[in-house]
Design a protein around this motif. Structure first.
Motif, short mmCIF file in Angstrom:
data_model
loop_
_atom_site.label_atom_id
_atom_site.label_comp_id
_atom_site.label_asym_id
_atom_site.label_seq_id
_atom_site.Cartn_x
_atom_site.Cartn_y
_atom_site.Cartn_z
N UNK A 195 -11.50 0.10 8.18
CA UNK A 195 -12.08 0.26 6.87
C UNK A 195 -11.07 -0.12 5.81
N UNK A 196 -11.47 -0.01 4.56
CA UNK A 196 -10.57 -0.39 3.48
C UNK A 196 -9.51 0.64 3.17
N UNK A 248 -7.53 -5.87 5.86
CA UNK A 248 -8.74 -5.06 5.69
C UNK A 248 -8.63 -4.07 4.54
N UNK A 249 -7.45 -3.93 3.94
CA UNK A 249 -7.24 -2.96 2.88
C UNK A 249 -8.01 -3.30 1.62
N UNK A 308 -12.94 -9.01 0.03
CA UNK A 308 -13.51 -8.49 -1.21
C UNK A 308 -12.60 -7.43 -1.82
N UNK A 309 -11.41 -7.83 -2.29
CA UNK A 309 -10.47 -6.85 -2.86
C UNK A 309 -10.91 -6.41 -4.25
N UNK A 330 -7.21 -7.99 -5.93
CA UNK A 330 -6.20 -7.69 -4.93
C UNK A 330 -4.80 -7.58 -5.51
N UNK A 331 -3.91 -7.03 -4.73
CA UNK A 331 -2.52 -6.82 -5.14
C UNK A 331 -1.59 -7.58 -4.21
N UNK A 332 -0.62 -8.29 -4.77
CA UNK A 332 0.37 -9.01 -3.98
C UNK A 332 1.71 -8.31 -4.13
N UNK A 333 2.26 -7.85 -3.02
CA UNK A 333 3.58 -7.20 -3.01
C UNK A 333 4.38 -7.86 -1.91
N UNK A 334 5.26 -8.78 -2.27
CA UNK A 334 5.92 -9.62 -1.28
C UNK A 334 6.82 -8.83 -0.34
N UNK A 335 7.71 -7.99 -0.90
CA UNK A 335 8.70 -7.32 -0.05
C UNK A 335 8.77 -5.82 -0.28
#
Length: 215
Positions: A34-35, A115-116, A124-125, A129-134
């Protein structure tokens, strides 16, 4: 310093077991998650898929597990400084199990698992959606918020402030060990952040890894 070093060592030892048992599965699960949380059985310890004749990851699963464990341990150790010298060891170990086995893995699933519900890799964020590289948010903000809550509950160190609330001078630490720790952290950073490309042999991965290491 001794207090923090002991807690960091216990974070790594105990955290590895908790991450192996439940943390990694909650964080990454499988494609049926699930998300909010990972529920797929293939991400958990003793998954039947690991013993199937068709299993052929050639160690990639375990390499991924170990790399992600270092991030989980980093999130847990952040708190040791925030509660140094004023938190019972048993209470700290309970905290370490909770953050490594549930709190941190849930945040990882939100953002780093496809899947988050906050993941930029999701179909379907929310809010794109969020991008967090490291791990600036996933790792350090999670650990920082936990440290802030712990420090707020426990209060300042004994002897840190006088009766009027003014800070008292604290004796300095060993400069040689401080510099040595800085260099160890510096070198380790190249694996922590540069390795977050999760690959090097594909041209684009190698290019991005090089850019991370020089910036």
């Amino acid at each position: 310093t001794k207090n923090i070093l002991l807690k960091n060592l216990l974070d790594a030892c105990l955290g590895a077991i908790i991450w192996w048992l439940v943390g990694f599965g909650i964080a990454y699960g499988d494609s049926n998650d699930g998300g909010f949380i990972g529920t797929g059985i293939s991400g958990y310890v003793f998954s039947p898929e690991d013993y199937a004749a068709s299993y052929g990851s050639a160690g990639y699963d375990w390499a991924g597990w170990f790399f992600q464990f270092t991030f989980a341990a980093a999130a847990a150790t952040i708190v040791s400084g925030g509660v140094a010298e004023r938190c019972a060891l048993v209470a700290y170990l309970v905290y370490s199990c909770v953050i490594t086995g549930f709190i941190y893995p849930v945040v990882v699933h939100w953002i780093w698992d496809s899947e988050g519900f906050m993941s930029a890799f999701s179909s379907a964020p929310i809010f794109g959606g969020c991008i967090d590289f490291a791990g600036s948010g996933v790792v350090h903000m999670t650990g920082g918020v936990a440290a802030l809550v712990g420090a707020a509950i426990l209060g300042p160190r004994i002897g840190r402030f006088d009766d009027e609330g003014k800070p008292l001078p604290m004796p300095g630490h060993n400069s040689v060990l401080s510099v040595l720790g800085t260099f160890i952290l510096w070198v380790g950073w190249y694996g922590f952040n540069g390795g977050s490309t999760l690959g090097v042999f594909v041209y684009e991965y190698g290019r991005d890894l090089a850019r991370v290491c020089v910036t």
